[in-house]
Each structure stands twice: as structure tokens, then as C-alpha cells.
Motif scaffolding. Structure first.
Motif, PDB file in Angstrom:
ATOM      1  N   THR A  88      -3.707  -3.034   0.821  1.00 15.58           N
ATOM      2  CA  THR A  88      -3.742  -2.555  -0.571  1.00 15.58           C
ATOM      3  C   THR A  88      -2.360  -2.083  -1.007  1.00 15.58           C
ATOM      4  OG1 THR A  88      -6.070  -1.888  -0.375  1.00 15.58           O
ATOM      5  CG2 THR A  88      -4.792  -0.889  -2.152  1.00 15.58           C
ATOM      6  N   ALA A 141      -0.072  -5.111  -1.437  1.00 17.97           N
ATOM      7  CA  ALA A 141      -0.387  -5.842  -2.663  1.00 17.97           C
ATOM      8  C   ALA A 141       0.059  -5.089  -3.907  1.00 17.97           C
ATOM      9  CB  ALA A 141      -1.893  -6.122  -2.727  1.00 17.97           C
ATOM     10  N   GLU A 142       0.097  -3.782  -3.818  1.00 18.28           N
ATOM     11  CA  GLU A 142       0.528  -2.963  -4.949  1.00 18.28           C
ATOM     12  C   GLU A 142       2.041  -2.841  -5.042  1.00 18.28           C
ATOM     13  OE1 GLU A 142      -3.421  -0.047  -5.317  1.00 18.28           O
ATOM     14  OE2 GLU A 142      -1.618   0.674  -4.259  1.00 18.28           O
ATOM     15  N   LEU A 164      -8.348  -7.320  -0.560  1.00 18.05           N
ATOM     16  CA  LEU A 164      -8.113  -8.352  -1.559  1.00 18.05           C
ATOM     17  C   LEU A 164      -9.299  -8.522  -2.497  1.00 18.05           C
ATOM     18  CD1 LEU A 164      -6.162 -11.026   0.516  1.00 18.05           C
ATOM     19  CD2 LEU A 164      -5.268  -9.366  -1.132  1.00 18.05           C
ATOM     20  N   CYS A 220      -9.131  -8.017  -6.604  1.00 18.37           N
ATOM     21  CA  CYS A 220      -9.224  -9.273  -7.354  1.00 18.37           C
ATOM     22  C   CYS A 220      -9.916  -9.078  -8.708  1.00 18.37           C
ATOM     23  CB  CYS A 220      -9.972 -10.335  -6.542  1.00 18.37           C
ATOM     24  SG  CYS A 220     -11.771 -10.150  -6.508  1.00 18.37           S
ATOM     25  N   HIS A 249      -6.393 -13.443  -8.019  1.00 15.27           N
ATOM     26  CA  HIS A 249      -5.769 -12.560  -7.027  1.00 15.27           C
ATOM     27  C   HIS A 249      -4.335 -12.262  -7.443  1.00 15.27           C
ATOM     28  CE1 HIS A 249      -9.205 -13.029  -4.341  1.00 15.27           C
ATOM     29  NE2 HIS A 249      -9.169 -14.314  -4.620  1.00 15.27           N
ATOM     30  N   ALA A 275      -2.638  -9.656  -7.319  1.00 18.47           N
ATOM     31  CA  ALA A 275      -1.892  -8.801  -6.388  1.00 18.47           C
ATOM     32  C   ALA A 275      -1.142  -9.614  -5.345  1.00 18.47           C
ATOM     33  CB  ALA A 275      -2.844  -7.827  -5.694  1.00 18.47           C
ATOM     34  N   MET A 276      -1.566 -10.847  -5.121  1.00 16.86           N
ATOM     35  CA  MET A 276      -0.907 -11.688  -4.123  1.00 16.86           C
ATOM     36  C   MET A 276       0.513 -12.063  -4.539  1.00 16.86           C
ATOM     37  SD  MET A 276      -2.896 -12.261  -1.480  1.00 16.86           S
ATOM     38  CE  MET A 276      -2.583 -13.891  -0.783  1.00 16.86           C
ATOM     39  N   ASN A 303       2.884 -10.212  -5.091  1.00 15.59           N
ATOM     40  CA  ASN A 303       3.871  -9.371  -4.418  1.00 15.59           C
ATOM     41  C   ASN A 303       4.253  -9.875  -3.034  1.00 15.59           C
ATOM     42  OD1 ASN A 303       4.344  -7.295  -6.397  1.00 15.59           O
ATOM     43  ND2 ASN A 303       2.300  -6.510  -5.981  1.00 15.59           N
ATOM     44  N   PHE A 310      -2.180 -14.733   5.510  1.00  9.75           N
ATOM     45  CA  PHE A 310      -2.711 -14.978   4.178  1.00  9.75           C
ATOM     46  C   PHE A 310      -3.278 -16.393   4.045  1.00  9.75           C
ATOM     47  CE2 PHE A 310       0.188 -11.418   3.230  1.00  9.75           C
ATOM     48  CZ  PHE A 310      -0.719 -10.562   2.618  1.00  9.75           C
TER      49      PHE A 310
END
Length: 330
Positions: free
Chosen positions: A24, A27-28, A60, A64, A155, A157-158, A160, A174
Motif C-alpha cells: 500500500t 503504491a501510494e 491492490l 483499485c 489499478h 496505483a500501479m 508508481n 507484479f
């Protein structure tokens, strides 16, 4: 991240909560590219553990774009990729056969990794408009029987980790996440894996949840039923092998499954399959995978009955009708 990396480099593993919290934060955008690359390197040096994968998956799915299609009994058919076989779009074609047979399909996919053409390449080539508009997708699922989730739209956040993955130029953890992070969490999943180790890992992850699932791996290396030899399959209750003869088919040669050298080549094969103008080998392998999708959803049905349903959906042009309607709706 420094303490976590030292912990992992010392041979330790993360529990589910630790894995969820760490991914998390990644992803952030809380860590540098160098820190993310170091983290990903851990799982090139050793296999990811089931508890870690479950935590990464939870992170994830939490991040999402949420899709609630719980009013439908849905299925996704997807492979991990990474088998290096460059097959045509067998899983995607199987999804249209399933929809043609009357089952609700929520296909999740992306551009090709181990082949020239992934699911997104096919949908895009034929004019499908990628969208995360839930009302649009629900209408497609309800009225046509299939919709498509283009992974990057669901998704965000992916993004990043994208630059790090591209810079590393090797497969990372991944790559094995895609098949298990469908944003609508379909009630049923048929998942092909590129090796038995990943198959066992996925089984542990799925066993801990409430999804109905079937995992398959062709023992000569394909991440789907290939009909080139025996296929190992695994459900919550059963683990066994299936031969081509169990589907009522003769063994195929690897070259009969080639996806060609371009998206255009793969699209030509795909269109021929929908029109039942493809080779018998190409049609049979799609029917076999669709048949297991049916059996995943309806385990009370015999495999021969499932093959019969899938054959009727393809050769009776029901899959073509679904394909045409979906593409024309866009």
C-alpha cells in the motif's frame, strides 16, 4: 523501508498484514525507485510466499477502482503469462465462447507480456473502447454477457511502480498479480499458470478465500490447456491430470498454437476462430479451455457435456454473435 529490506535480506518473510501495508505504501508513492527496486529484487532471489502474495493482493484490491457485480454469477479466464510460448489469444477467445454459452464473463487483462498480443491488444484492435465507467460495463455484462477491464484503468496505483518495472527489464512479483486482482472479484476463476510452483502458490491464496476456482498448467509449460500433452488441474477439492483424449481431442503440435509475429497476425487468427474458419486445432484448444470454464462454474456437469456446450457455442456462431454485439456497442 530500510528496516524492512534488512529484515527481508536476512531471509525473513512478511505476514499478510505486513505485506498489505508495505505494498500500500509503495503504491501510494511513499518510497523511492531505488527502494522499490531493492524490494522487488528480494522476490527474484526467492519465491514469494503465499501469505505475502495474499497481502499484496489485498493491498491492490483495496486500492483499485471498485466494481460490484455481485448480482451476477461471473467468471474470468486468464493466464499468468510468462510461459514464452507465444500462443494466440486462447483465454480471450474462450471468454467469448463462455459468453456465447450463456455465462457471464468479466474479463480482466492487459497488453501482451509473453506473447505478441495480450487481451487488451485484441479488444483494442477490434475497436473496443476501454473504460472504467461501471454503468457502461454493467450494461455490457447484463445485455451482452461479457465486459472487459483494461487493467491500467482499474489499478491507477500501479503507475508508481511502472518506471521501476520498465527499468529492471525482468519479470517481477507484479507479473503474477494480474490474474488475482480482477477488480470485480468474480465468483469463479479459471486461471492458467506458467509453472507448478505458481500453481501451488495460487492454490494457497485461493483456498484462503471464498471464490470458486480452477487452476490449470499444461505439463509441457503452457499457462492454459494446450492439448499438446497432459494438463494438471487443481480446484478446492480435486487435483488431477487431463489428457487431450479426456476432452475428446487428438494431441496438438506446438506450432499449431502460434500467435504469429504481430498483433495483426493474432487478430486474424482470433477472427477466424470466431467465424469458425480457423484450423481444427485452433478451435479445439479454445473449446477445451472454455469447457473447463464451464466445469469450474458447474462442477456437477461432466467434462464431455461441458465440451459439448462449448462446441455448440463456438460452432453454432453464438460466440461470434457475442463478439460482434460487444464490438458494435462501442
Amino acid at each position: 523501508m530500510k528496516d524492512t529490506l534488512n529484515y527481508l535480506f536476512s531471509g525473513n518473510s512478511l505476514d499478510k498484514n505486513q505485506a498489505c501495508e508495505l505494498l500500500t505504501k509503495i503504491a501510494e508513492g511513499q518510497f523511492t525507485d531505488a527502494e522499490i527496486a531493492s524490494f522487488l529484487t528480494v522476490f527474484r532471489m526467492r519465491p514469494v510466499k503465499a501469505e505475502e502474495l495474499s497481502g499484496f493482493r489485498e493491498a491492490l484490491l483495496n486500492l483499485c477502482v471498485k466494481v460490484d457485480f455481485s448480482e451476477f454469477n461471473t467468471i474470468d479466464v486468464v493466464g499468468t503469462g510468462g510461459d514464452g510460448k507465444n500462443t494466440f489469444n486462447i483465454s480471450t477467445a474462450s471468454c467469448f465462447v463462455l459468453a456465447g454459452a450463456g455465462y457471464k464473463v468479466t474479463k480482466h487483462g492487459n497488453y501482451g507480456l509473453s506473447s505478441v498480443s495480450g487481451a487488451s491488444n485484441m479488444f483494442e484492435y477490434f475497436g473496443y473502447s476501454f473504460s472504467n465507467d461501471i454503468d457502461k460495463l454493467r450494461k455490457e455484462l447484463d445485455e451482452i454477457g461479457i465486459c472487459f477491464f483494461h487493467a491500467p484503468l482499474f489499478h491507477p496505483a500501479m503507475k508508481n511502480v511502472g518506471p521501476v518495472r520498465r527499468a529492471l527489464k525482468v519479470r517481477t512479483l507484479f507479473n503474477m498479480m494480474g490474474p488475482i486482482i480482477n477488480p470485480c472479484s468474480p465468483k469463479n476463476q479459471l486461471v492458467g499458470t506458467s509453472d507448478l510452483e505458481i500453481m501451488d502458490l495460487y492454490n494457497q491464496v485461493f483456498e484462503a478465500g471464498d471464490q470458486n476456482y480452477m487452476l490449470v498448467h499444461a505439463l509441457d509449460g503452457y499457462d492454459e490447456v494446450s492439448l499438446t500433452g497432459d494438463t494438471r488441474y487443481m480446484t478446492r477439492n480435486v487435483e488431477d491430470n487431463l489428457s487431450p483424449a479426456d476432452f475428446g481431442f487428438s494431441p496438438l503440435k506446438p506450432e499449431e498454437l502460434s500467435g504469429g509475429n504481430s498483433v495483426e497476425d493474432a487478430a486474424a487468427i482470433f477472427k477466424n476462430i470466431m467465424n469458425t474458419e480457423a484450423t481444427q486445432a485452433q478451435q479445439n484448444v479454445v473449446i477445451a479451455n472454455a469447457a473447463l470454464g464451464i466445469q469450474c462454474m458447474c462442477p456437477e456437469k461432466s467434462l464431455s457435456d461441458c465440451v459439448g456446450e462449448a462446441t455448440d457455442a463456438l460452432k453454432g456462431k453464438k460466440a461470434l454473435a457475442v463478439f460482434t454485439k460487444l464490438m458494435n456497442s462501442n
